[in-house]
Structures are given as structure tokens and as C-alpha cells.
Enzyme design. Sequence first.
Site, mmCIF file in Angstrom:
data_model
loop_
_atom_site.group_PDB
_atom_site.id
_atom_site.type_symbol
_atom_site.label_atom_id
_atom_site.label_comp_id
_atom_site.label_asym_id
_atom_site.label_seq_id
_atom_site.Cartn_x
_atom_site.Cartn_y
_atom_site.Cartn_z
ATOM 1 N NE ARG A 177 1.677 -7.680 13.355
ATOM 2 C CZ ARG A 177 1.961 -8.453 12.300
ATOM 3 N NH1 ARG A 177 2.168 -9.743 12.462
ATOM 4 N NH2 ARG A 177 2.011 -7.933 11.096
ATOM 5 C CB SER A 276 -19.515 20.552 33.103
ATOM 6 O OG SER A 276 -20.758 20.652 33.749
ATOM 7 C CE LYS A 282 -16.062 19.576 36.862
ATOM 8 N NZ LYS A 282 -16.740 18.319 37.199
ATOM 9 N NE ARG A 316 -14.035 -28.414 15.479
ATOM 10 C CZ ARG A 316 -15.260 -28.093 15.002
ATOM 11 N NH1 ARG A 316 -15.804 -26.928 15.345
ATOM 12 N NH2 ARG A 316 -15.910 -28.904 14.212
#
Lengths: 408, 408, 408, 408
Positions: A177, A276, A282, A316
Amino acid sequence: VSDLFWPGDERAGGLMSDVALLRAMVAMEDAWLASLVAAGVAPATARRPVQDLVRADDVDTLSRRAEADGNPVTGLVALLRERLGEGDAARWLHRGLTSQDVLDTALVLSLREVLDRLLDDLRAQVRSLRALAEQHRAAAMVGRTLTQHAVPITFGLKAASWLSGIVEAAEGLRLVRVRLAAQVGGAAGTLAAAAELARLQGLADPPAVAVALRASTAGALGLEARTSWHTTRSPVTAVGDALVTCTDAWGHLASDVATLSRPEIGELAEGRGGGSSTMPHKQNPVLSVLVRRAALTTPQLAASLHLASAGTVDERPDGAWHAEWATLRDLARRAVVAGSQTTDLVAGLRVDTERMRATLDAAVGLYAEQGSMAGVAGGEPSGPYLGATDLTITAVLTRARTFLEETA
Amino acid sequence: VSDLFWPGDERAGGLMSDVALLRAMVAMEDAWLASLVAAGVAPATARRPVQDLVRADDVDTLSRRAEADGNPVTGLVALLRERLGEGDAARWLHRGLTSQDVLDTALVLSLREVLDRLLDDLRAQVRSLRALAEQHRAAAMVGRTLTQHAVPITFGLKAASWLSGIVEAAEGLRLVRVRLAAQVGGAAGTLAAAAELARLQGLADPPAVAVALRASTAGALGLEARTSWHTTRSPVTAVGDALVTCTDAWGHLASDVATLSRPEIGELAEGRGGGSSTMPHKQNPVLSVLVRRAALTTPQLAASLHLASAGTVDERPDGAWHAEWATLRDLARRAVVAGSQTTDLVAGLRVDTERMRATLDAAVGLYAEQGSMAGVAGGEPSGPYLGATDLTITAVLTRARTFLEETA
Amino acid sequence: VSDLFWPGDERAGGLMSDVALLRAMVAMEDAWLASLVAAGVAPATARRPVQDLVRADDVDTLSRRAEADGNPVTGLVALLRERLGEGDAARWLHRGLTSQDVLDTALVLSLREVLDRLLDDLRAQVRSLRALAEQHRAAAMVGRTLTQHAVPITFGLKAASWLSGIVEAAEGLRLVRVRLAAQVGGAAGTLAAAAELARLQGLADPPAVAVALRASTAGALGLEARTSWHTTRSPVTAVGDALVTCTDAWGHLASDVATLSRPEIGELAEGRGGGSSTMPHKQNPVLSVLVRRAALTTPQLAASLHLASAGTVDERPDGAWHAEWATLRDLARRAVVAGSQTTDLVAGLRVDTERMRATLDAAVGLYAEQGSMAGVAGGEPSGPYLGATDLTITAVLTRARTFLEETA
Amino acid sequence: VSDLFWPGDERAGGLMSDVALLRAMVAMEDAWLASLVAAGVAPATARRPVQDLVRADDVDTLSRRAEADGNPVTGLVALLRERLGEGDAARWLHRGLTSQDVLDTALVLSLREVLDRLLDDLRAQVRSLRALAEQHRAAAMVGRTLTQHAVPITFGLKAASWLSGIVEAAEGLRLVRVRLAAQVGGAAGTLAAAAELARLQGLADPPAVAVALRASTAGALGLEARTSWHTTRSPVTAVGDALVTCTDAWGHLASDVATLSRPEIGELAEGRGGGSSTMPHKQNPVLSVLVRRAALTTPQLAASLHLASAGTVDERPDGAWHAEWATLRDLARRAVVAGSQTTDLVAGLRVDTERMRATLDAAVGLYAEQGSMAGVAGGEPSGPYLGATDLTITAVLTRARTFLEETA
């Protein structure tokens, strides 16, 4: 922004979106134009803020045009000049830059938002995990190695171990950073056009003016100035590696949660499991599953960045650079989504310390090592056999506190 | 050590070889045993140097046995105990450690040799490239972007650009070099066995003794002490990422050399090209080709390390850890070979500045941008259009000198 | 051959070893020389078997020389000529070939041994899994999805599912096995040297002679003849993809075994678990762990082959080809080791059907879906809720039998 | 649909878009509901076409909901039921399926469109390359190996070599195209719910009814029926591998074009090069650059599919499956874009046979091998040294014609 193929993608909002990239490209053009004027390279009449000249729906036009040019910058410059109308601003816009300057810097600016968002999430995770490690510092559970019961640990230690990985990843992120740099090199990294403009305006030491333009542009954008990195791409791979180090840490945590929330183990549960389509009973560990998904796919994206870096050629490159953009976008957005999901996951984590205790009590052979030690040293085994668990938790918590303080 | 499948492999000599790993594992067992005795956990009679107890040809036996245990440490401990014969040394050897402690630390010790070797090569490359950048600081050549002629540069700038990537990679390597840590956690990262032994010996504050044992062992091996990283593998991925950042920089350089040594371009040539089995006139850019080979394969190895890191689970993982060993070995050796080849490549590089000049003079449109700038600012184009080339070279050379001084 | 870094490596024996590659290269030279003589391109006096001219310890010399040439073939040809002494055989050896012809064909010959070995293992696995699926066809257990209990299945169905993946992988392997082709192209894929030799010998239609030489050489080696694939590398990537499809299937199986052998689940166990260096009670699922290790690292190796394929350029590439050799070797050996380990794993697998039954009986909500169906269609839930489990097992077993018959 | 990060993305139009996936999911629900009714499992009153019930803008809602469920199917079923209102259709919709059935089948349907589009492009490329190979069958040029001049070839041979790789890739694509299968397994691959519904309706042999439902649904969608592949993912990896084999072939071709369009070589040029934002004279080989970008990133995506395949566990996996969706989407769209760009590239390719000839005439040592052959066989070198070039071109053209006929 929606993505049926990557549930949770909306957590990343507009980060690294087309619009964000567009705005960042314009911010770069704006900063450069301002620097040209401030340095006396361009006349004062050339100073026109350009940031409001584009709208979100320009991305469509620019995107369509981008293929012909090989990148979206040429089209953007044409668009901005058209909207600036005749005059000095249109004439001076972008002079001295090359498309890679604009796109690289825009990617860096977009990534900065990503990193800031991730650091927020990492801080939140650190706070949650500190609380978990503190609260369950002494909550004994089975330690497992190679899937089998080994010796006791505490859940506080496990939380501290996750925490340690997350702090480590966060520190890596901070490092990249602070080193984010603008790209200002001109057509082949020489700043020749910028220096030429300075010369034509009669300024002293044109090369030094060009270098100063780089510095002032970078400064205005809050970025580091560095010599052109058109073909030395470690600034890009460093970001990729740092992002993957985050998804690694989250993937590890999510794998532990998914494992320990198996019904036969049942020591952990997500705060709110997913349903689910057909089995209402579940409670799937959905966040863990989705975080694992990210951790499984991001390393290959970071590898693509390295391959692109290794494959640069000339002043480049002929494809390697182009491979970076979407790769960075996907890697960054997936990291943001996984980071945000992990924040929720740890914040809502349910810990069943009774179940941990029960499994521990029923485990076979968990103190066999302790017995062996008595065999070696003489004496009788005794105590909970937790060794330096507490000291380790304390050490990790200390490091975590330092991290929070330093990033406050 | 030979490898028909990876020409040049012998440049890596015994680095990260089976024998190197064996010796490093024994070094860890030795340091730990010494620490146990020094701390009063084990009796003085347990202090027996174990490093001379193994021979190179033990690797075969240990290798064959390793599969049954899942790793080579259990077999090694058995072998060492057998050779120590009856007595306290055999009894105390390895007590308090787990196999992952020994293997992780051994890998770190082996990697340290790799990093040192690489830093030597990187320093040599930096020296060669500084000389090239100085010597050809003003040697004008065509700058190429997307394969096409763009604007002029100098070969000094190109050398400086390579140099910049290599210094960056070298600095990353130094960073991981100083952070190399020993692994001392015991069966599940709690140091329980070590603390238990301390307790059985009547020492005060057994957990603190265990932590001190880690510190003294790490210190004896010249490594950092840190809380157990059995399942937080960023120390491993950081090494992998740093190695790949090196092969990226070398791959970029080698791609440039391979391109510029095409007969139609002819601006560079390797000092000594490789022959052909059937065409005696050919001078293949063999070093460049072999370096490119490495750069093409190492990013995927680093990705495997990240996948392993993300896939850890429990207190010690069920396959992810095992995937690291050979991956690290292959990645490290390939980096060493490529690094050594790059050292030779840059040391022997032949630069044809006349050909560069001729291509530049014949190039079409190379000053079109310069003309455009005159169109923008008024005035006449003039001069070689090299912008801040010289300042950039100076900046890179300064950074390179600092690097050399700091690593002298 | 030993490898401390990859326990179990000795299972691959000499497959894809330096010696195997050397012998395969010599086999290619031998077949080509024989073809030259048989076609009347070379004189009868040139026919000397060359296969016995090399020894295992030549690999060291050749390996060291290989770097200078960029590949091991040039050195091999020199060595063979030296050992043939003066005369026609030495003069005619290798004429018409290029080093890539020899090395590519040698790799193909080496890979053929690998594929045959793998097919043996796959057949053994198919037999074991058929037996498991038959035996446990009706052994009910919990079906798990996203780590949670879903609905009942039988262990026979799980075995059939593994079997299905393995048969699929095996069929892919067979497909690439039958398409293995020799490489005979000469310096740039034109067979110019071979045709020139035919012309110089006065043979009619020299280009057709050259093509016939390719066919006869391929035929002698038991390979397909095809136009030169120096730069169209799908024959290589197809092998890589087929190998990874095998390790995928094994990795899936091994992950299931590792999961289901967790003590809290305990439905499966390896026939013989690995010990711990410090905890004698532990029975680690070592084979599963080692197979998972392979499955985690091989996809990246196959990706390297694709990257090499995509990166070819000119008539023979500048690094991409060189990246294939060791990658293929590592991928192939790891597949062989994992295949062999999986054969042992399934042959020795212990199935605890009582534990399966008990978990099933204790599971919560396992028939919730069945209840929902009654809610939709009316009526009462009834029966074991196994649907087409039995039909599916039968279908897979039938396909497996066909596979075994076809490959008998 | 626009993508600033991947210029050219709009070539893929709506393929594998959110809307395409949504429509394909609904198509699956529709086909299943129709099958239930046709088989007498559901009442005739349940038959309501559902395909018109969704709109493009539903993707946003579904996408936002998808995270909570872990996939977009549960939300879609709820939405469709709501829009169906009360009644049998809403009650019977989706009964017997699981979310993975719907999503897997929808992905397969979406991929089928991708494959068809790719096959169109591949056919167009084959036609263009046939024409190029025919037209330039005898156009001599330098053959290059390891970047250096080797021996002569013709441009027709180079075109034939590209063609050969493309036909090979296309045949692989056809193979996966015909094997595309529906996914119909129910919650854990047993078809239990479907069989239960059949039983509750009093139908004979409920398991057979369930299997027949799978067959009829697959048939209605034009897909193969096969036993559930919830956890055996070679159907997915096979598609990925076939797609990457295409981008490999295109990447190779594009690399050749980029190389040969360097100004110093100048033998090829794209029909319409891309401009530069600052250098108007430049004609960048933009299509080649963009195709190379795809070839550099897709192998890692295919590797992610293999990693997902290897990482499946249980009856439906906990993250591995989820990693496939976006990976397949990105891989497929990038392949489509690169395929379309390659079609344009080969259609517009400009071939400078005079420049080829001139380079050939000026090349040094190009006939050295020919001279060596005369040294071996006696006689004098003679002729253009093109060997079996012509025969090879003819062989490839024949294969290409067969391909076109078979796919007409």
C-alpha cells in the site's frame, strides 16, 4: 453490478469496476494537465478540470473503441478532447504521456481503494479474532494433525493461529500500500515528449522539468514517484502476491470452519448458515464455502501476473501488459468479497465449547505423548498438557494490538 | 547430481538436494538436543553431536522409509537413535519436536543457502549491468513498443531498466532472507511435550522454558524464533514469491536478449551462443532460452505454494504441507540455475552499438511524436529526443550502488 | 533413484528417468539409422545397432554438456559417433534429424511406458472399486453435501462414483496412448536434409522418400507418424491433461477417504495408516495425504505445458519447448506415484458399515426431503429413500466391466 | 455488456452472461417440469411453461440473493414459484432436483452456445488458412529456430502448421461438444426425491421412472444423459482443456504474427493495425497482442478447474464446485473473444512475399546443412532445399478439408 457466477460479488461494490477505472484514468489525465500548467510547460489557459467530463455510461463507448487501439486510453483522450472543445486544454491534454502511463496509474489508484477496503476488513477481523482468542483462551479442544486426534489445544490457540496468519497478510498489504507508485514514462519510458515540451517553452533543464512533472503528478495523486516501470512489473506482482497471501489466510480459516462445522464434529458453526433448495433442515457453512472458492482460484491469477511480468519485452510489451488488467480486477474483487465474507464469518462464528470439551474427553490416546515424556524424563504425567498455549496466545494478541495501533 | 531434463541443473550443485536436506534435518535435531541440555531439560549426558552420524548414502534408506511415515523425519530419528546406541542422547533426541518442526526448519536452512547463492548472483548481475548502463549510457537505439518502433532510447536505459528490475527483486529476496524462522511447535503447536519435560525435571515455569528452548534453537541455527507456523504458511509463500520475482526479472531480460539477437535485429548477442546438432552456422541464444524456460514454469510452482497455504486445515494439514517440499526444491533450484545463467549472460553480453545506430537512423517515424510536440507548443523539433534518459540511468545506478553497499 | 522431497517417488522406478530418456533417445537414433539403410538412403555398411553403445553413467557427461547446446541431443550424437568410430555408421547417424526430433520422440517413448504403467494401475483400481461397489451396494450411509448431512446414500454408490471418475480418466488416457506420435521433421519441419540425402543417392521422388522414412521410423518404434509437430504442441498438452484428469480423480477419492477417516466420522480407514514421530497412537491416512499432495500440484504443471504450447514461435521455439521436458517428467512421475498409491489405498480400504449405519440412524433431518415430497404429492413417506442408487451402481459397474474387457 | 479491462470482450456478446445463465437455468427447470408431467409423476395441471417468467433484470435480484444460499438456484426457484402463483405448477416446479442439477446443466447449455460459436470461428479460420497455405505454398522464406535463421521453408508451410494446430484444437472441441451431458442427480446423486414422487403417484418401478426422467430431460435439452457427475468433474475439466487447446493454437499463431511483423522482419502485417495515443505512425499488431493476452491467462483458469475437480469431497463439494462457475465463464468468454479476433487476424493477414524472399536471399548459412548432406552422401547440393514441404502442405490441407466436410 451483479454477478450470478460469483455470489457475493456485490460486496465489492464499484471497486475495480469499469466506472472506477474510467474515473481513475481521468484523475490521472487531470493531475498531469495540472502539473503541466503549474510547471509552466503548458499555458495557464490549458488548466481545465476534466474529471467531470465523463459519465458512467461512457464506459460502453470507450469499451467498444478500446479493441481497435488495444487499450481504452486512446479513446478516452479523444473523448475528453472532444468534450473540452477547441482550446488549450484540449490541445495540452495527455501531452507527454503514453497510454500505459494512464492505465497503469489508474489501476494503481483503483487498487489503492481495494487495499484500503481490505485493510478495513482485516482490522475488523483482527478485532473479532482477538476477542475470540481472549474469550476462549482456555477452552480446551482436540488438536488434530493429518485429520487425526493428536494432543489438546485450546480454541483460543486456534483463533490466535488464524489471527497470526491474518496479521501477517495485513502487514504484507500495508507494505505494498505505501509503495504504490504512479507510472509516468512517456512513449518509451524516457519522458522525451514532456522534456521536449519543456524545451519548446524555453524552460531550463528540460529533462529535470520532466522528472519534476512526474513527481508533482504522483504527489497530487498521493502516489510514489519512481522511474518508469513499463516493463519491470514487480509493482504489479507485489500487489498480486499480497492479495493472494490474504486469500490464503482466509482460505485456511474457512477450511477449518467448514471442517469443524461438520455435524460429526460440530465444534463451530457459522452465525447464519445457508439453506438448501430442497432440504430445509440443512445449515450449510456458506460463507466458508464461498471463501474457500476464492482461495482456490486466486493463486492462479497471481501466477498470471508473474507470467506477464516475465514475458515483458521491448519498451512496452506485446500482450503481457494487456493480460494484467482483468487479472488484477478479478483478483482484487475476489479478495474484497472474500475479505468481507471472512469479516462476517468471524464476527458471527458460533463456538460450542461444550462439544469441544466432550470430544476431548472422549478422545483416545490424546495424552500418549505426555506419557512418553514421562517415560523419557521420569516422573508422572500431570496437568492439561497445553504447554505454551497461553504464552503463544498472548504473543499473538500483542502483535495484533500493535498492528491495530499502527493502523489506527 | 545430473538432470538431462533440465540442462544447466548442475549449476545448483547440492543446493536443496536430498543430502542438503538430510544434513539440515540433522542440524535441527542437533541444535534442539543441545538446547535441551543447555536449559537443563535434558541431562548433560544427553549431549552428543549428531551431525556426523549420517552419511550421504543414508538418503536412500530414509527416502524409501519416508512414504510409510508420510515424511522422512520419523525414519531419520529412528536411524539417529540406532546410531547413538543406548544412552541418554538416544533417549532425549527429538523429544519435544514433531516431524514438521524438523522438516520445516531444515527446508528453511536449505533455502537460506539458496538465497545466499542467489544474492551473490544478483550482486554480480548488478555489477555487470551497472557497467553496461554506464558504458552505453548514450548509445542511442530504437525504443520498441508492441513490437513496433516508437521513439529513441539508449542501450544504457535498457540496461538500467533491467537493472532496476533486478535490484527490486534482490531487495525482496533480502527481506525474506532476514525473516527466515525456525519451526518449533511440537505435535500441535503448543510446545506441550517440551514444557512437560521441563516440568518433569522440576524447572520453574515450564511453558516459559519451552519458549526459551525455541529461541535458543533458532538462535543456534541463525534463524528467527516465532510462534509456530505449522498452518500459517506465509513464511513459505513469501520465499516462493520472492524467488519468482527474480525469475520474472531474468525472464524479461532474457526475452529482450532473445529478441534483439534475432538476425534481422542483431543488436545484442550472447557471448557464446549454442550450436545446433545439424546447422554449424547457428549461434543460438542458449542462455536466454534456458532462462526463459525457467521464467515460464516457476510462477505455477509459486501458485502451488499458495494453494498449499490456503488448503491447510487442523493443526497440521493433510496433504497441503506435503505438497510444499518438492515444489520449493524445484522452484529454488530453477531460480539458482536461471540466476547463474543470467549472471553469465549479462557478463558476456555483446552489444552492437553500430547496428543500433544504423537501425535508429533507418527507422521511419521515430520522431513523429517530437514533431507533434512542436505542433502543440510551437517551435521546432530539435535534438536527439531522449528526454530524461540520462537522469533515469543515474537514478537507477544510484539505487544499484546503494544496494551493493548495503549488501557488501 | 530416491527423493526425500517426494516420499513414495521410488514407486515410479526408472520411468521418465535420465537413463530412460537416454535409452529412448538412442532408440530413436537407432530406428532412424535403420530406416535410412532400409530405404537405400544410407549404405548397408551404415547399419550398426547403436542401442548398446551407451551406459547409464553417460547421463552425467551428457547432462553436463547439454547446457552448452541447449539440449542433450547434440552431445549424445557426438558421443555415439565417437563410439561408433570411423566408418559409415558414424557418418550417417542422425543425418536428416534435428535435436527436437530425437528428444520429442524420446519423451513420447518414455511417456508410453508411463501410460502403460498407469493403465495397469487404473485397471487394478477399477477391479478393487468394482468389488467394493458390489460388496457395499446396499450399505447405507449418510450422504453429505457442503459438509452437512443431506440424504442417505450407500457406500456402494460412493465407490461407484469414484469408479466412474476413474474409468473416465482411464478412457482419456487410452485415447492419448493410441495417438502417441513420433517427431520427424528435420531442422525446420521440412525433412529437407532427409530428402536431400535421398536425392544425392539418386532415389526417385526424394520428398516421398523422406516422408516414408518418417513412417518407417515411427512404425519401428510403434508410434503414429504425423506431420511435424515442432510448434503445434497439442500432442504434449493432451498427455498432460490426461494425466491431470487421473490425479483429479485420485485426489477426489483421497479427499473423501481423508475426510471419512476422521475419528469423529470413522467410516473409512486406510489399510495401514502411517505413524507419528511422537504420538504412537495415531494412524494417519498417509496414502490419502500423499495422493492429495499430487492432486494439488499437478494442475499447475499441466498449465505450464499449455503455456509452453501457446508460447511457441518460429519453426522451433526459444524456451517454450525447453520448459516441457522436466514438466512432463515431474507430472508423469507424480501421476505414477499417486496412481500406485491409490491402487494400494483402494485395495486396502477398510469400510466400517456399522459406523455408517449408526451415523445414518442418528442423523437429524435426513428424511426431511422425503417428507417434503409427500407434502407435494400426497401420501406417506416410506422406505429407505435411496432412489436409483442401485440402478446407478449397476450402470457404473457395467461401464467398468466394458472398460476392463476392452483393455484386457 | 462492456469491459474496459478486456478490450474486445463485446465480441462474446451475451455468451455465458448472467442473462444467458438465467435463461439456461429456467430452461432446465422447464424441461424437468415437462418431464415430470409427461411421465405422470406430476399432474397435467402442473405443466406451465416457465421460460417467459423471468426477465433480464431479474439477474440483479437473484444475484444479490445468491450469496445467502450459496448459489443462484434457490432464489430462482422461489421467484418462479411466486410468479407461477398458487397451483400445481408452483408446487411441482424443481421437485426432484437439487440446485447443482440446475446450475450444472445451465452451465452446460451455456457452454454449448460457446462451443458452437467457437466451431464457427474455427471453421472460418480453417478456410482462411487453407487459402493462405494454397496461395503461398511455394513462397520461400527463412525458417527460424531458437530465434535464428535455420533452413528455408515456405510461408505455405507456416500457414499449414498453424492450420494443423487449429484443426487439432477444433477436433478436440467437437469431441467435448458431442459429450455434453445434463446433470440430474437430486440432493446426493441418488434421484431419491424423483423416485419418491413416482412411488407416491403409484407408478411402477420408481427408480426406473427417476432414471427415465433424467433421460427425457436431457433429451429435451439436446444433452447426453449420464449418471450424476456432481463430484466427478471430468466433464467440466474436459471443456476447459479443450478451450485452452484452442487458445494455445491461437496464441502460437499470434506470437508468430507479432514476431514477423516487427519492422526489422516485416514479413507479415495485420490487415489493420492499431494506432498509438501519441505516435500516429505506429501500426501495432493489436489483434495479435490481444490474442496473446488470452493465451497467457487461460491455462491458469483451466488449472483452476482441475484443482476444483481434485478438491471435490462428499456428495457435493464445499467450495470446489463454486470455484468453477466464474472460471468457466471467464475461460469461455476469453476463448470466444480470442477466437473471433483470430478469425479476423487470419482473414486480414498481409503477407509480404518479396520481403520474405529478400531476407532468404540475404541470409547467411541457410544452406550449410544442405552442404553437410553433400559431404555425407557425396554429390553436389542443388535445388531450393525444401524437402517435403509441399507434401506436408497437401497432407494438412487434406485433413482440413475433411474437417470442414465433417462439420459442414
